[in-house]
Design an enzyme around this catalytic site. Structure first.
Site, PDB file in Angstrom:
ATOM      1  N   LEU A 143      -6.446   1.648   1.560  1.00 59.98           N
ATOM      2  CA  LEU A 143      -7.121   2.917   1.276  1.00 59.98           C
ATOM      3  C   LEU A 143      -8.259   2.705   0.193  1.00 59.98           C
ATOM      4  CD1 LEU A 143      -4.936   5.838   1.900  1.00 59.98           C
ATOM      5  CD2 LEU A 143      -6.243   4.715   3.501  1.00 59.98           C
ATOM      6  N   GLU A 144      -7.981   1.997  -0.564  1.00 61.77           N
ATOM      7  CA  GLU A 144      -8.981   2.092  -2.145  1.00 61.77           C
ATOM      8  C   GLU A 144     -10.022   1.006  -1.768  1.00 61.77           C
ATOM      9  OE1 GLU A 144      -8.319   3.528  -4.787  1.00 61.77           O
ATOM     10  OE2 GLU A 144      -6.369   4.336  -4.674  1.00 61.77           O
ATOM     11  N   SER A 145      -9.925   0.046  -1.170  1.00 59.33           N
ATOM     12  CA  SER A 145     -11.087  -0.927  -1.093  1.00 59.33           C
ATOM     13  C   SER A 145     -11.350  -1.537   0.424  1.00 59.33           C
ATOM     14  CB  SER A 145     -10.977  -2.098  -2.247  1.00 59.33           C
ATOM     15  OG  SER A 145     -10.031  -3.039  -1.831  1.00 59.33           O
TER      16      SER A 145
END
Ligand SMILES: [Ca+2]
Length: 417
Positions: A143-145
């Site tokens: 989700l973050e990167s």
């Protein structure tokens, strides 16, 4: 602290996706790198230069060595694109249905399984050290990167200085800037390697500087806590350390999808309104797969899209993810993606129609028909994003219709003729 970070970055209420889910890359978007964005190049700004001069004095007074300040600010400048992003990220809030379509898309799932396999050895070691499952760490990473693909290319010192100078949330960003200087002072990385999102979130799991100082670890043993390298090991271990310190308990679910009995009093639902799973079972709450939910401690019932959407029974691990980013969609996104990576199935509950009265199946049908008509939506995930709106506008223009870019049932009926 993290909730602050998130409302800053995504406003997803926030995905990156993380984040930014909600980045610029259409349906799969989380945090998107901005290398080609001209607004992320420095422009002359005398007021900014004056601010930097006074900030240098404040940083020195806080004990940052002159050499660190000088090298950190070499080439630093005002980034107009950062302010533009800060101004434009406020109102955007996706429904849980859209959020999950992006957070657990086919692409993010298949890449996640590949990432789990490719990094199995460090992930197993990290899981053993911190007591956080490899799938959960990988879900945060996804989700973050997008598993490291979109870590951000904005120079962080310039971005944070621009936001601190701008002043809308100046005190917060000046605190982050000081923390960034401390990272450089510690020698964990060099200023020219310190890149990230426009709001200063860095590395594979998008740590802001204060979170880095608090939680980052050197797991591969090279003497540096390096979240900026291609090797994600330190980033993933740092995320596990963060979740562990936030109370994560291995072997317990974040939440379980449930069905509610007819006439369930919705006043009983809500974060913090805890009961034992047995007490919920006595009220008629059942796992969506059937049967009573096992006892993992005090649990609340969450109805993110009201009674016409799916229902979840959430446990303490929900709160641990929320410490990372206090947005309900994000927490469910991480939890659900991790469940899927472990072999679990999609959400079973129905979602209510969107504000235009369209269900996901309608939106997907619209996307497929637009694409078939020569107006490519680049996929049919049921999320009406920039590409679908552009396709709608193209279709409307070609048909001599008012160009609104809006997905409506009338438009779908037209396409179905
Ligand atoms: Ca290291």
């Amino acid at each position: 602290m993290r909730s602050t970070r998130r409302s800053v970055i995504i406003g997803l209420g926030a995905i990156g996706l993380s984040g930014c889910v909600g980045g610029g890359r259409g349906a799969s978007g989380v945090v998107v790198s901005r290398a080609a964005d001209p607004g992320m190049s420095a422009v002359a700004n005398a007021g900014f230069d004056d601010w930097v001069a006074s900030f240098r004095t404040r940083a020195a007074a806080r004990g940052i060595p002159a050499g660190t300040i000088t090298s950190a600010f070499r080439g630093v400048g005002y980034l107009p694109g950062v302010i533009e992003r800060d101004r434009n990220q406020t109102e955007f809030k996706r429904s849980l249905e859209d959020y999950l379509a992006i957070a657990a898309s086919d692409e993010r799932l298949s890449k996640g399984r590949a990432a789990l396999a490719r990094h199995a050895r460090p992930l197993r070691a990290i899981e053993a050290t911190y007591g956080v499952e490899a799938e959960v760490i990988t879900a945060v990473w996804g989700l973050e990167s997008f598993y490291g693909e979109r870590r951000g290319t904005v120079p962080v010192i310039s971005a944070l200085a621009t936001l601190a100078y701008d002043g809308r949330r100046g005190a917060f960003f000046e605190q982050q800037l000081i923390a960034a200087l401390r990272i450089l002072q510690n020698g964990d990385t060099m200023a020219d390697r310190m890149t990230g999102s426009w709001a200063g979130a860095m590395g594979h799991t998008q740590f802001i500087p204060t979170s880095y100082l608090q939680f980052a670890v050197d797991f591969n043993g090279d003497g540096r806590r390096d979240i900026w390298s291609e090797d994600p090991t330190d980033s993933l271990a740092s995320t596990a350390a963060y979740l562990s310190r936030s109370g994560w308990k291995k072997g317990q679910p974040w939440g379980v999808e449930v069905t509610l009995p007819t006439g369930f009093a919705t006043s009983l639902a809500g974060r913090g309104k805890g009961r034992s799973p047995d007490a919920w079972a006595d009220l008629g709450v059942r796992a969506v797969t059937g049967g009573r939910v096992p006892n993992h401690g005090s649990a609340s019932i969450l109805l993110p899209q009201g009674t016409s959407g799916p229902a979840f029974m959430i446990f303490n691990n929900f709160n641990a993810i929320a410490r990372y980013n206090n947005a309900v969609n994000y927490v469910i996104g991480v939890g659900h993606l991790s469940d899927r990576l472990r072999g679990g199935g999609p959400i079973r509950g129905n979602f209510p129609p969107d504000s235009a009265g369209m269900a996901k199946a309608d939106r997907q049908d619209l996307q497929r028909r637009l694409t078939a008509a020569g107006f490519d939506t680049e996929g049919s995930d049921g999320v009406i994003g920039a590409k679908t709106r552009a396709a709608i506008e193209g279709y409307q223009r070609a048909r001599g219709l008012p160009v609104t870019g809006e997905a409506t049932l009338d438009l779908l009926r037209l396409l179905r003729r």
